[in-house]
Design an enzyme around this catalytic site. Sequence first.
Site, PDB file in Angstrom:
ATOM      1  N   ASP A 150       0.867  -1.300   0.323  1.00 14.48           N
ATOM      2  CA  ASP A 150      -0.214   0.090  -0.271  1.00 14.48           C
ATOM      3  C   ASP A 150       1.001   1.243   0.313  1.00 14.48           C
ATOM      4  O   ASP A 150       2.040   1.195   0.059  1.00 14.48           O
ATOM      5  CB  ASP A 150      -0.736  -0.007   0.498  1.00 14.48           C
ATOM      6  CG  ASP A 150      -0.228  -0.635   2.541  1.00 14.48           C
ATOM      7  OD1 ASP A 150       1.073  -0.154   2.678  1.00 14.48           O
ATOM      8  OD2 ASP A 150      -0.872  -1.357   3.008  1.00 14.48           O
TER       9      ASP A 150
ATOM     10  N   ASN B  97      -7.323  -3.180  13.980  1.00 18.89           N
ATOM     11  CA  ASN B  97      -8.676  -3.208  14.493  1.00 18.89           C
ATOM     12  C   ASN B  97      -8.773  -4.508  13.264  1.00 18.89           C
ATOM     13  O   ASN B  97      -9.418  -4.648  12.330  1.00 18.89           O
ATOM     14  CB  ASN B  97      -9.563  -1.980  13.388  1.00 18.89           C
ATOM     15  CG  ASN B  97      -8.663  -1.659  11.892  1.00 18.89           C
ATOM     16  OD1 ASN B  97      -8.346  -2.522  11.973  1.00 18.89           O
ATOM     17  ND2 ASN B  97      -9.056  -0.683  11.091  1.00 18.89           N
TER      18      ASN B  97
ATOM     19  N   HIS C   7      -7.478  -4.596  10.472  1.00 18.53           N
ATOM     20  CA  HIS C   7      -6.963  -4.406   8.590  1.00 18.53           C
ATOM     21  C   HIS C   7      -5.451  -5.176   8.890  1.00 18.53           C
ATOM     22  O   HIS C   7      -4.931  -5.808   9.179  1.00 18.53           O
ATOM     23  CB  HIS C   7      -7.136  -3.267   8.250  1.00 18.53           C
ATOM     24  CG  HIS C   7      -6.087  -2.104   9.082  1.00 18.53           C
ATOM     25  ND1 HIS C   7      -5.566  -1.145   9.097  1.00 18.53           N
ATOM     26  CD2 HIS C   7      -4.574  -2.434   8.880  1.00 18.53           C
ATOM     27  CE1 HIS C   7      -4.701  -0.613   9.443  1.00 18.53           C
ATOM     28  NE2 HIS C   7      -3.601  -1.489   9.372  1.00 18.53           N
TER      29      HIS C   7
ATOM     30  N   GLU D 126      -9.927  -2.235   5.630  1.00 20.75           N
ATOM     31  CA  GLU D 126     -10.291  -1.442   6.598  1.00 20.75           C
ATOM     32  C   GLU D 126     -11.627  -2.629   7.234  1.00 20.75           C
ATOM     33  O   GLU D 126     -12.189  -3.307   6.060  1.00 20.75           O
ATOM     34  CB  GLU D 126     -10.490  -0.283   7.207  1.00 20.75           C
ATOM     35  CG  GLU D 126      -9.886   0.320   6.709  1.00 20.75           C
ATOM     36  CD  GLU D 126      -8.403   0.414   7.722  1.00 20.75           C
ATOM     37  OE1 GLU D 126      -8.371  -0.358   8.755  1.00 20.75           O
ATOM     38  OE2 GLU D 126      -7.952   1.862   7.872  1.00 20.75           O
TER      39      GLU D 126
HETATM   40  P1  PGA Z   1       2.058  -1.318  12.563  1.00 18.02           P
HETATM   41  O1  PGA Z   1       1.127  -1.231  11.874  1.00 18.02           O
HETATM   42  O2  PGA Z   1       3.298  -2.871  12.361  1.00 18.02           O
HETATM   43  O3  PGA Z   1       2.861  -0.497  12.529  1.00 18.02           O
HETATM   44  O4  PGA Z   1       1.820  -1.810  14.313  1.00 18.02           O
HETATM   45  C1  PGA Z   1       0.554  -3.081  11.627  1.00 18.02           C
HETATM   46  C2  PGA Z   1      -0.827  -2.238  10.429  1.00 18.02           C
HETATM   47  O5  PGA Z   1      -1.520  -1.358  10.595  1.00 18.02           O
HETATM   48  O6  PGA Z   1      -1.076  -3.641   9.636  1.00 18.02           O
END
Ligand code: PGA
Length: 252
Positions: A67, A136, A138, A143
């Site tokens: 992404d 959450n 995702h 999302e």
């Molecule tokens: P993080 O993010 O590794 O910074 O916790 C993971 C994500 O949002 O997929």
Amino acid sequence: MQVIVAKDYDELSRWAAEAVAAQILEKPDSVLGLATGGTPLGMYRELKRMHQEGKLDLARVKTFNLDEYIGLPADHPESYHHYMQENFFRHVNLPADQAHVPDGTAGDLAVECQRYEEMIQAAGSIDLQVLGIGANGHIGFNEPGTEFGAVTHVLSLDPRTIKANARFFGSEDQVPRQAISMGIKTIMKSRKIILLASGTDKAEAIMRTVTGPVTVDMPASILQLHPNVTLLVDKAAAAFLKLDGGQMSVNC
Ligand code: PGA
């Protein structure tokens, strides 16, 4: 789905790097799907070390990042282009034209999504996809509520994601509201997936990913339906799982 619990973040990072290195040894022209965020930083550090020690050759590898934020140019310090450059690409022998990150500044984002999806499929789809997970649930920026059938697309960030990522930008106001992300369908076409999770704020999402119903409300739960997924989690992220000797195999 297999769950392997590391004693801490460093062990998790080593295991993740070893999984990537094993994939490249087995298939030197592997197509890798790569993630950003805080969690894979240790994995990139290990991969860089392996390369410097002459144990990792990326000359024939192709990579596709999951992404990118909409509106951030490649040289913005919080763009995922910049993240990948600083934390991985510039330290290894991956040819620049074999490393791909979606262009969040493209004039026509629909065309960019289609171009990116077609490039992945033209490369023969992803051999090993590395994923993080949001609190959450995702994966990529897919999302809660995202259709499981989506391919690379533009989406709006969930308020929880904006809050979580504010730590990188200094304040919530500065976090872009939209991103381009591989879709769940793109991710599910990968031949092998490893998902990395560290820390107690991921424990509930991990439990629901492993044992909860498969639902768009918890996007990572779709991974229960993939034939080759390994969750590499540290003890904190595994806090709500019932484990047998640090390992768990779930037949879904
Ligand atoms: P993080 O993010 O590794 O910074 O916790 C993971 C994500 O949002 O997929």
